[in-house]
Design a protein around this motif. Sequence first.
Motif, PDB file in Angstrom:
ATOM      1  N   UNK A 327       0.811  -1.206   0.000  1.00 24.24           N
ATOM      2  CA  UNK A 327       0.000   0.000   0.000  1.00 24.24           C
ATOM      3  C   UNK A 327       0.849   1.263   0.000  1.00 24.24           C
ATOM      4  N   UNK A 328       0.201   2.387  -0.072  1.00 18.04           N
ATOM      5  CA  UNK A 328       0.884   3.676  -0.228  1.00 18.04           C
ATOM      6  C   UNK A 328       1.923   3.941   0.853  1.00 18.04           C
ATOM      7  N   UNK A 329       1.579   3.708   2.119  1.00 13.90           N
ATOM      8  CA  UNK A 329       2.482   4.053   3.211  1.00 13.90           C
ATOM      9  C   UNK A 329       3.837   3.375   3.082  1.00 13.90           C
ATOM     10  N   UNK A 330       3.822   2.068   2.893  1.00 19.87           N
ATOM     11  CA  UNK A 330       5.090   1.342   2.888  1.00 19.87           C
ATOM     12  C   UNK A 330       5.765   1.354   1.523  1.00 19.87           C
ATOM     13  N   UNK A 331       4.992   1.467   0.456  1.00 26.52           N
ATOM     14  CA  UNK A 331       5.615   1.648  -0.858  1.00 26.52           C
ATOM     15  C   UNK A 331       6.381   2.973  -0.893  1.00 26.52           C
ATOM     16  N   UNK A 332       5.847   3.984  -0.192  1.00 25.09           N
ATOM     17  CA  UNK A 332       6.567   5.253  -0.107  1.00 25.09           C
ATOM     18  C   UNK A 332       7.900   5.093   0.591  1.00 25.09           C
ATOM     19  N   UNK A 333       7.927   4.294   1.666  1.00 23.38           N
ATOM     20  CA  UNK A 333       9.194   4.049   2.364  1.00 23.38           C
ATOM     21  C   UNK A 333      10.157   3.235   1.501  1.00 23.38           C
ATOM     22  N   UNK A 334       9.625   2.282   0.749  1.00 22.37           N
ATOM     23  CA  UNK A 334      10.480   1.526  -0.171  1.00 22.37           C
ATOM     24  C   UNK A 334      11.100   2.470  -1.203  1.00 22.37           C
ATOM     25  N   UNK A 335      10.278   3.407  -1.684  1.00 21.07           N
ATOM     26  CA  UNK A 335      10.774   4.377  -2.652  1.00 21.07           C
ATOM     27  C   UNK A 335      11.881   5.241  -2.087  1.00 21.07           C
ATOM     28  N   UNK A 336      11.737   5.637  -0.820  1.00 19.66           N
ATOM     29  CA  UNK A 336      12.766   6.453  -0.185  1.00 19.66           C
ATOM     30  C   UNK A 336      14.050   5.662   0.047  1.00 19.66           C
ATOM     31  N   UNK A 337      13.943   4.330   0.088  1.00 18.94           N
ATOM     32  CA  UNK A 337      15.130   3.499   0.266  1.00 18.94           C
ATOM     33  C   UNK A 337      15.870   3.279  -1.048  1.00 18.94           C
ATOM     34  N   UNK A 338      15.255   3.672  -2.160  1.00 15.78           N
ATOM     35  CA  UNK A 338      15.904   3.514  -3.451  1.00 15.78           C
ATOM     36  C   UNK A 338      15.267   2.481  -4.351  1.00 15.78           C
ATOM     37  N   UNK A 339      14.243   1.772  -3.870  1.00 16.24           N
ATOM     38  CA  UNK A 339      13.506   0.835  -4.708  1.00 16.24           C
ATOM     39  C   UNK A 339      12.395   1.590  -5.436  1.00 16.24           C
ATOM     40  N   UNK A 340      12.083   1.157  -6.629  1.00 16.93           N
ATOM     41  CA  UNK A 340      11.019   1.817  -7.396  1.00 16.93           C
ATOM     42  C   UNK A 340       9.671   1.318  -6.887  1.00 16.93           C
TER      43      UNK A 340
END
Length: 415
Positions: A327-340
């Motif tokens: 979902x949005x919350x954790x996908x956003x954190x994945x994005x901040x870690x460098x994953x698309x």
Amino acid sequence: MRRRSVRALAALSLLGLSACSVSAAEPSAPAGALTVWLMADSAPPGVVAEVNKQFQTLHPGVRVTVQTIAWSGRATRWEAGMASATPPDVVEMGNSDVVAYAVGGKLTDLSGRDFENSETWLAGLREAGTSSGKLYGVPYYGGARVVIYRKDLWQRAGLGQPPGTVAELRADALRLMAANPAPDFSGLSLPGRYQYAGLSFVFDAGGSIATQRDGKWVGALSTAKSVTGLQNWLSLATAVSRVPADADETTNVDQLGTGRAAMVIGQGSTAAQVAQKYPQLGEQLGVFPLPGVSGPAPVFLGGSNLVVPKTTQRTALAAEWIKLITGTQYEGLLGQSGLVPNSSALSTMVGGITAVELAAAQHSWFTPASPRWSAVDNANIVQNMFQSIRSGWVTPAAAAATADEKITQLLNSTG
């Protein structure tokens, strides 16, 4: 497909969490546990720990245990685990793996379940998790190819804004070569066996690798549009790349790091690898989407999907865990870690290289959705085709016809 350990580890400091917050695997999970198998070097452990904490709050009495699986030998582990008396409930699979297990009847059909941002999932990830119109793998994260360039060499050649078309890319690469006349210098490195870069030119021209006709797969690299794409690739490679025809993408880091190339095509993780090996270049690396003939070129989208084995007794809970982490919350954190992240709707939650990757991923392609694709890949058919073209042994049309014959045979084989 490939992950990125450098940025995943860096995310721990971003989140202020420790890798040890993910619980160790147990030989057999108790009735009140959900067992999740994630792949090595994928999502930051800190993100997963936060997901598990929230999930356990939402589902009191259910404890999540996580086991890390190595990419090497993964199929053996998956097969044994799913056939055991205590199968995993959630499994991360590379997006090239999902279809084979779905066709083999080993995965749960997740169609019709409510997953956040499903309407804006990246097409390449959605396709990788879909078989016969049914969803078996929920998009988890991706990694798109972009052009990574040396800002110092760029400025020295007097270049300004990144190119928007392949014609502009060619002109910029030639200017870079004029400013760096060493005989082994490439304005843009295009290794002969780097199929993920080369195939983008095929898709940009409207071609494809293979299509289905009357229930059978047919190689499509020798169609007129595909051959045009191969010719476009060869023309550019001949003009601006001095990398050998038998080289592949593993040369990218050193080509860029040692200054033998001003540009390479790679995932954002390639830039992280260059910065790690050549620290002095950390501030000198920039990225932009791979240009095509008239705009952004379609790029290969690697990454992972999350599946639910058919043998689990906790299908509903497994789907809920997947829904939470994707979902949005954790996908956003994945994005901040460098994953698309898995959705184009999350562009405001990422920045830097990841933002460019996400933009590029919105114009993506994927390998044919056949459970037999791994046989083609393992036989190096596409890689050999590109090497033979780059070496000048045969014409693009002849090389593509040979590749199509082998692709058609392997994709329709039952062995």
